[in-house]
Design an enzyme around this catalytic site. Structure first.
Site, PDB file in Angstrom:
ATOM      1  N   LYS A 212       0.838  -1.212   0.000  1.00 32.32           N
ATOM      2  CA  LYS A 212       0.000   0.000   0.000  1.00 32.32           C
ATOM      3  C   LYS A 212       0.867   1.253   0.000  1.00 32.32           C
ATOM      4  CE  LYS A 212      -3.885  -2.341   2.048  1.00 32.32           C
ATOM      5  NZ  LYS A 212      -4.623  -2.752   3.212  1.00 32.32           N
TER       6      LYS A 212
ATOM      7  N   GLN B 191      -5.595  -1.603   9.159  1.00 38.89           N
ATOM      8  CA  GLN B 191      -5.225  -2.885   8.566  1.00 38.89           C
ATOM      9  C   GLN B 191      -5.752  -4.029   9.435  1.00 38.89           C
ATOM     10  OE1 GLN B 191      -3.520  -3.315   5.583  1.00 38.89           O
ATOM     11  NE2 GLN B 191      -3.947  -5.484   5.883  1.00 38.89           N
TER      12      GLN B 191
ATOM     13  N   ASP C 234     -11.668   2.147   3.234  1.00 44.91           N
ATOM     14  CA  ASP C 234     -11.937   0.740   2.927  1.00 44.91           C
ATOM     15  C   ASP C 234     -13.390   0.514   2.519  1.00 44.91           C
ATOM     16  OD1 ASP C 234      -9.708  -0.928   3.009  1.00 44.91           O
ATOM     17  OD2 ASP C 234      -9.632  -0.903   5.199  1.00 44.91           O
TER      18      ASP C 234
END
Ligand code: NAP
Length: 282
Positions: free
Chosen positions: A52, A96, A119
């Site tokens: 990422k 995460q 997300d």
């Protein structure tokens, strides 16, 4: 003709487009900024986070990494997320997964402000997907839609079986595919006679995390197969679908690795830019 639905080419297109889009935003004084939170030291997470970080840098997104020790309490983490929600210099926030067991991921999804939900996991985002068309969608769902669009897969009227009902893939995916006029069935671990459903499916999307779950006898000739699963067997990465046996029957099929996976991080970056634009009224 069989089609291999590979994800690298559309992922590269997304990246190239993002580079141009971010250049324009920056020339107007807007600097897309994504805050990525890591709790603990999960080795697999470290790899994903590095991917990422590298892509953010490549396309021009400012990535701020925050690391919390594994014994961080849920209250401490949520308090930090609340601060970030209020910080106008942060456009997107993501945590995460997985997080340590004392932290409930649902509490995280509920705390991240919907307008900063990179997300796309917040209950608000999921509700919105069922109610109206939304351009904020979970990254994996965006990746699947990208493949569908890039390879021109028609979904209208198609009998579609999604295997897996997670809030990050199966449920939001059902919402967007219904919006595209597919006839959607969601299967899960309590589903009886899964193969009776899949044998009638024009499109099968598996998001379970079990190698060899979808076998050749479960698939009709000419079906489209999208494999989201990621499993390790004898050190080899594979999906939920028995690729070698199923591919000859399929009209189109994603490889694992190289299908949905390469698109997911690019989709996350795209979402960060969409959130940035929306926050600036664009
Ligand atoms: P999850 O939250 O564990 O959900 C798995 C789902 O599979 C659950 O709904 C479960 O049913 C269902 N299931 C389990 N066993 C089943 C069976 N035998 N038959 C039918 N359904 C069954 O997992 P997730 O986070 O969605 O991830 C699933 C997989 O996708 C993992 O391999 C993950 O690594 C992969 N993934 C890949 C990407 C990518 O970018 N390629 C992104 C996200 C996830 P219940 O609800 O009844 O338990």
């Amino acid at each position: 003709m069989k089609k291999l639905l590979e994800g690298k080419t559309p992922a590269n297109e997304i990246k190239e487009n993002l580079i141009e889009e971010i250049k324009k935003l920056k020339s107007d004084g807007i600097n897309p900024t994504l805050c990525v939170i890591e709790v603990g030291d999960d080795p697999a997470s470290k790899i994903y986070l590095r991917v990422k970080r590298n892509l953010a840098k490549k396309v021009g997104i400012k990535e701020i990494g925050l690391h919390f020790p594994a014994n961080t309490s849920q209250a401490e983490l949520l308090e930090k997320i609340e601060d970030l929600n209020q910080d106008p210099s942060i456009n997107g926030i993501m945590v995460q997964l997985p997080v340590p067991p004392q932290i409930d991921p649902r509490a995280i999804f509920e705390t991240i402000a919907p307008e900063k939900d990179a997300d796309g996991f917040s209950p608000f985002t999921l509700r919105r997907l069922w109610a109206v068309q939304s351009d904020v969608i979970p990254a994996t769902v965006r990746s699947i839609l990208t493949l569908i669009d890039y390879y021109g897969i028609e979904m209208a009227g198609k009998n579609t079986v999604i295997i897996g009902r997670s809030v990050i893939v199966g449920k939001p995916l059902a919402a967007v595919l219904v919006e595209r006029d597919a006839t959607v069935t969601i299967a899960h671990s309590k589903t009886k006679n899964l193969s009776e459903l899949t044998k009638n499916a024009d499109v099968i999307i598996s998001d379970v995390g079990k190698a060899h779950l979808v076998t050749e006898d479960m698939v009709k000739e000419g079906a489209v197969i999208i494999d989201v699963g990621m499993n390790r067997e004898n050190g080899k990465l594979m999906g939920d679908v028995d690729f070698d046996m199923v591919a000859p029957k399929a009209k189109a099929i994603t490889p694992v690795p190289g299908g949905v996976g390469p698109l997911t991080v690019a989709s996350l970056m795209k979402q960060a830019v969409i959130l940035t634009r929306k926050q600036h009224g664009r």
